[in-house]
Design a protein around this motif. Sequence first.
Motif, mmCIF file in Angstrom:
data_model
loop_
_atom_site.group_PDB
_atom_site.id
_atom_site.type_symbol
_atom_site.label_atom_id
_atom_site.label_comp_id
_atom_site.label_asym_id
_atom_site.label_seq_id
_atom_site.Cartn_x
_atom_site.Cartn_y
_atom_site.Cartn_z
ATOM 1 N N VAL A 172 0.823 -1.209 0.000
ATOM 2 C CA VAL A 172 0.000 0.000 0.000
ATOM 3 C C VAL A 172 0.862 1.267 0.000
ATOM 4 C CG1 VAL A 172 -1.637 1.373 1.345
ATOM 5 C CG2 VAL A 172 -2.073 -1.055 0.948
ATOM 6 N N PRO A 173 1.798 1.430 0.953
ATOM 7 C CA PRO A 173 2.606 2.655 0.916
ATOM 8 C C PRO A 173 3.509 2.734 -0.311
ATOM 9 C CG PRO A 173 3.379 1.154 2.629
ATOM 10 C CD PRO A 173 2.085 0.621 2.151
ATOM 11 N N LEU A 174 4.027 1.593 -0.780
ATOM 12 C CA LEU A 174 4.881 1.603 -1.964
ATOM 13 C C LEU A 174 4.087 2.042 -3.192
ATOM 14 C CD1 LEU A 174 7.693 0.959 -3.099
ATOM 15 C CD2 LEU A 174 6.928 -1.397 -3.440
ATOM 16 N N THR A 175 2.880 1.513 -3.340
ATOM 17 C CA THR A 175 2.029 1.899 -4.465
ATOM 18 C C THR A 175 1.693 3.379 -4.418
ATOM 19 O OG1 THR A 175 1.056 -0.320 -4.553
ATOM 20 C CG2 THR A 175 -0.185 1.462 -5.600
ATOM 21 N N ALA A 176 1.327 3.857 -3.240
ATOM 22 C CA ALA A 176 0.976 5.271 -3.093
ATOM 23 C C ALA A 176 2.156 6.178 -3.419
ATOM 24 C CB ALA A 176 0.479 5.533 -1.673
#
Length: 206
Positions: free
Chosen positions: A154-158
């Motif tokens: 999630v944080p990597l995608t964002a």
Amino acid sequence: MLDTSQILTYSAALAVAAAIPGPGMAALVARSVGGGALSGFCLLFGIILGDLTYLSFAVFGLAMVAEHFNGLFQLVRWAAAVYLCYLAWLFWFAEPQAFETDRPVQRKELLSAAVSGLTITLGNPKTIAFYLALLPLVINLESVTPQTWGLMLVPLTALVLLAVGAVYILGAVRIRHLLSSLRAQQRLFRGAAAIMVAAAAAMLIH
């Protein structure tokens, strides 16, 4: 947990997929030119939320549910295609206006930008293909735990989408003066409309 090679491969694949011009980036540029950076980043927030939705679908196996409820999935595809055509119609007939860079942006406009980003992404065939078809080739989804999803994916995608989208937004804001003429704005809006119609057609063909 994902190893370094998986993280780098996923980040690179996502960055390339996001950078390829599509309805999301076309709307992002048009919104940033017309409404400024703040409006652009609100639309980008909606885009990121849409991507995270499909990422969750892929990780938690909801794509399999879509296959078992094919009729419902087809209905969603048609609804998304119709919405893209509606947005294309709005862009095509949008009235170019002189920019007021010092005009405060209303909260309603920012909310509208975020909702548009979300709905465009949910109906974007490129996004669907990446998360439901290409992602399993990059990452072994069976090994992804809820912790890996929440703390890494999630944080990597964002972050990747924020970085790519910021380039589009800042570039659009930087060239706003070149698009101050009504004809240039009309070409931009109609180009965005054409991209959205093409995306809608792609959704119905595939």
